[in-house]
Design a protein around this motif. Structure first.
Motif, mmCIF file in Angstrom:
data_model
loop_
_atom_site.group_PDB
_atom_site.id
_atom_site.type_symbol
_atom_site.label_atom_id
_atom_site.label_comp_id
_atom_site.label_asym_id
_atom_site.label_seq_id
_atom_site.Cartn_x
_atom_site.Cartn_y
_atom_site.Cartn_z
ATOM 1 N N GLN A 1 5.203 -57.842 -36.932
ATOM 2 C CA GLN A 1 4.768 -58.004 -35.551
ATOM 3 C C GLN A 1 3.245 -58.113 -35.491
ATOM 4 O O GLN A 1 2.536 -57.413 -36.220
ATOM 5 C CB GLN A 1 5.222 -56.803 -34.704
ATOM 6 C CG GLN A 1 6.725 -56.659 -34.591
ATOM 7 C CD GLN A 1 7.363 -57.813 -33.859
ATOM 8 O OE1 GLN A 1 6.802 -58.334 -32.886
ATOM 9 N NE2 GLN A 1 8.529 -58.238 -34.319
ATOM 10 N N MET B 1 -0.507 -57.490 -34.393
ATOM 11 C CA MET B 1 -1.286 -56.397 -33.817
ATOM 12 C C MET B 1 -2.250 -56.949 -32.770
ATOM 13 O O MET B 1 -2.565 -58.148 -32.776
ATOM 14 C CB MET B 1 -2.045 -55.649 -34.913
ATOM 15 C CG MET B 1 -1.148 -54.894 -35.878
ATOM 16 S SD MET B 1 -2.053 -53.706 -36.918
ATOM 17 C CE MET B 1 -2.746 -54.807 -38.156
ATOM 18 N N PHE B 2 -2.708 -56.104 -31.871
ATOM 19 C CA PHE B 2 -3.613 -56.553 -30.817
ATOM 20 C C PHE B 2 -5.022 -56.003 -31.048
ATOM 21 O O PHE B 2 -5.206 -54.962 -31.689
ATOM 22 C CB PHE B 2 -3.096 -56.121 -29.435
ATOM 23 C CG PHE B 2 -3.040 -54.632 -29.228
ATOM 24 C CD1 PHE B 2 -4.131 -53.941 -28.710
ATOM 25 C CD2 PHE B 2 -1.889 -53.913 -29.544
ATOM 26 C CE1 PHE B 2 -4.083 -52.571 -28.514
ATOM 27 C CE2 PHE B 2 -1.830 -52.538 -29.350
ATOM 28 C CZ PHE B 2 -2.927 -51.869 -28.839
ATOM 29 N N HIS C 1 -4.736 -52.638 -33.495
ATOM 30 C CA HIS C 1 -3.756 -51.552 -33.447
ATOM 31 C C HIS C 1 -2.377 -52.170 -33.271
ATOM 32 O O HIS C 1 -2.221 -53.195 -32.603
ATOM 33 C CB HIS C 1 -4.082 -50.612 -32.282
ATOM 34 C CG HIS C 1 -3.336 -49.309 -32.285
ATOM 35 N ND1 HIS C 1 -2.008 -49.201 -31.935
ATOM 36 C CD2 HIS C 1 -3.749 -48.051 -32.587
ATOM 37 C CE1 HIS C 1 -1.645 -47.933 -32.020
ATOM 38 N NE2 HIS C 1 -2.676 -47.209 -32.420
ATOM 39 N N ASN C 2 -1.384 -51.549 -33.869
ATOM 40 C CA ASN C 2 -0.026 -52.075 -33.717
ATOM 41 C C ASN C 2 0.553 -51.712 -32.351
ATOM 42 O O ASN C 2 0.016 -50.859 -31.636
ATOM 43 C CB ASN C 2 0.872 -51.537 -34.840
ATOM 44 C CG ASN C 2 1.239 -50.081 -34.631
ATOM 45 O OD1 ASN C 2 2.217 -49.755 -33.964
ATOM 46 N ND2 ASN C 2 0.442 -49.177 -35.205
ATOM 47 N N ARG C 3 1.652 -52.328 -31.989
ATOM 48 C CA ARG C 3 2.253 -52.138 -30.661
ATOM 49 C C ARG C 3 3.379 -51.105 -30.647
ATOM 50 O O ARG C 3 4.008 -50.909 -29.607
ATOM 51 C CB ARG C 3 2.785 -53.484 -30.136
ATOM 52 C CG ARG C 3 1.685 -54.483 -29.820
ATOM 53 C CD ARG C 3 2.229 -55.702 -29.104
ATOM 54 N NE ARG C 3 3.044 -56.539 -29.987
ATOM 55 C CZ ARG C 3 3.730 -57.595 -29.580
ATOM 56 N NH1 ARG C 3 3.728 -57.924 -28.294
ATOM 57 N NH2 ARG C 3 4.433 -58.314 -30.439
ATOM 58 N N GLU C 4 3.624 -50.427 -31.771
ATOM 59 C CA GLU C 4 4.750 -49.489 -31.839
ATOM 60 C C GLU C 4 4.333 -48.036 -31.647
ATOM 61 O O GLU C 4 4.896 -47.314 -30.824
ATOM 62 C CB GLU C 4 5.467 -49.644 -33.176
ATOM 63 C CG GLU C 4 6.172 -50.981 -33.345
ATOM 64 C CD GLU C 4 6.954 -51.051 -34.643
ATOM 65 O OE1 GLU C 4 7.070 -50.013 -35.341
ATOM 66 O OE2 GLU C 4 7.466 -52.137 -34.958
ATOM 67 N N GLU D 1 0.732 -60.125 -25.138
ATOM 68 C CA GLU D 1 1.094 -59.291 -23.996
ATOM 69 C C GLU D 1 1.158 -57.827 -24.419
ATOM 70 O O GLU D 1 1.849 -57.460 -25.375
ATOM 71 C CB GLU D 1 2.443 -59.723 -23.421
ATOM 72 C CG GLU D 1 2.822 -58.966 -22.154
ATOM 73 C CD GLU D 1 4.105 -59.493 -21.521
ATOM 74 O OE1 GLU D 1 4.629 -58.803 -20.624
ATOM 75 O OE2 GLU D 1 4.574 -60.576 -21.925
ATOM 76 N N THR D 2 0.425 -56.985 -23.704
ATOM 77 C CA THR D 2 0.433 -55.536 -23.930
ATOM 78 C C THR D 2 0.374 -54.844 -22.567
ATOM 79 O O THR D 2 0.069 -55.485 -21.556
ATOM 80 C CB THR D 2 -0.787 -55.082 -24.763
ATOM 81 O OG1 THR D 2 -1.968 -55.156 -23.948
ATOM 82 C CG2 THR D 2 -0.958 -55.922 -26.026
ATOM 83 N N TYR E 1 -1.923 -52.924 -21.698
ATOM 84 C CA TYR E 1 -3.325 -52.529 -21.553
ATOM 85 C C TYR E 1 -4.121 -53.610 -20.845
ATOM 86 O O TYR E 1 -3.691 -54.763 -20.752
ATOM 87 C CB TYR E 1 -3.915 -52.199 -22.926
ATOM 88 C CG TYR E 1 -2.997 -51.333 -23.742
ATOM 89 C CD1 TYR E 1 -2.655 -50.058 -23.295
ATOM 90 C CD2 TYR E 1 -2.423 -51.800 -24.921
ATOM 91 C CE1 TYR E 1 -1.773 -49.264 -24.016
ATOM 92 C CE2 TYR E 1 -1.546 -51.011 -25.656
ATOM 93 C CZ TYR E 1 -1.221 -49.752 -25.194
ATOM 94 O OH TYR E 1 -0.346 -48.979 -25.901
ATOM 95 N N TRP F 1 -5.554 -47.140 -21.876
ATOM 96 C CA TRP F 1 -5.378 -46.785 -23.273
ATOM 97 C C TRP F 1 -5.501 -45.278 -23.453
ATOM 98 O O TRP F 1 -6.439 -44.663 -22.948
ATOM 99 C CB TRP F 1 -6.419 -47.488 -24.140
ATOM 100 C CG TRP F 1 -6.338 -47.055 -25.578
ATOM 101 C CD1 TRP F 1 -7.156 -46.173 -26.215
ATOM 102 C CD2 TRP F 1 -5.348 -47.454 -26.521
ATOM 103 N NE1 TRP F 1 -6.752 -46.004 -27.513
ATOM 104 C CE2 TRP F 1 -5.636 -46.789 -27.730
ATOM 105 C CE3 TRP F 1 -4.255 -48.325 -26.472
ATOM 106 C CZ2 TRP F 1 -4.871 -46.948 -28.879
ATOM 107 C CZ3 TRP F 1 -3.495 -48.488 -27.612
ATOM 108 C CH2 TRP F 1 -3.798 -47.813 -28.795
#
Length: 225
Positions: free
Chosen positions: A55, A57-58, A85-88, A118-119, A121, A200
């Protein structure tokens, strides 16, 4: 306050550090992508977003070093960095590349906007404010000064916590802001706070700390309430 304790606190004042403290939002963002941002970043052509466990990362924060009023020695030769940072989940106690990643760029030349991801945040531009009086926390301070006299003097202990400035939130340079225990002064470069505007948060209103060794190896740790 005992004279011996007062002398220790005076010595501590001589060891305060300058820092660049982030101002998040509150001003109109510019059009230049090569500036400091939360949730926006740049990359080399074809580089794209880093991937972890299949996946993307953002970009949590992008820091352009020549915007910093105070530049730590570890960032000399780095024009811009992007923390991903990862999304999990938060990758507590994980080495660089395992759920988090920092890309360094020696020049701004050729960098382009990362793809949008898409996040939950919110992107915000960052400006940096200079401070000159950042103090270490109680446990980290023992690495630079003997606080035994202060420890045995209630008035001096109160002064240690009440009369020195310690900057939380997001900052580059200075000392890490302790929450639970010692963070470690050696090789400290920057911290990312829990930023309300960005939506965040590190666990319960925590702070993420980033250290870089002389060999260029990044380390991450986190404390929270």
């Amino acid at each position: 306050m005992k004279p011996e304790s007062a002398l220790v606190l005076e010595e501590l004042r001589s060891k305060l550090r300058p820092a660049s403290v982030a101002q998040v939002g509150g001003f109109r963002p510019g059009a230049d992508p090569l500036t400091s941002w939360f949730l926006k970043g740049v990359c080399l052509p074809g580089e794209g977003l880093p991937v972890w466990k299949g996946q993307p990362m953002f970009p949590l924060i992008q820091i352009r070093t020549d915007e910093l009023p105070v530049i730590p020695e570890q960032l000399k030769g780095i024009a811009l960095l992007v923390l991903f940072h990862n999304r999990e989940h938060h990758p507590f106690d994980q080495p660089h590349g395992e759920g988090w990643l920092i890309r360094e760029y020696a020049t701004l030349e050729g960098l382009e906007l990362l793809p949008e991801l898409e996040t939950p945040y919110h992107p915000f531009p960052v400006r940096w404010v200079s401070v000159n009086d950042d103090a270490p926390g109680w446990e980290d301070a023992w690495d630079i000064i003997d606080l035994s006299e202060v420890n045995d003097d209630t008035q001096a202990s109160d002064s240690f916590f009440d009369d020195f400035n310690r900057y939380g939130g997001t900052k580059v340079g200075g000392y890490p802001m302790e929450i639970q225990h010692s963070v470690g002064i050696k090789d400290f470069v920057f911290q990312v706070g829990s930023e309300e505007k960005v939506n965040w948060m590190w666990a319960d209103n925590g702070i993420g700390y980033f250290h870089r060794s002389a060999e260029g190896i990044w380390q991450f740790s986190c404390q929270f309430y």
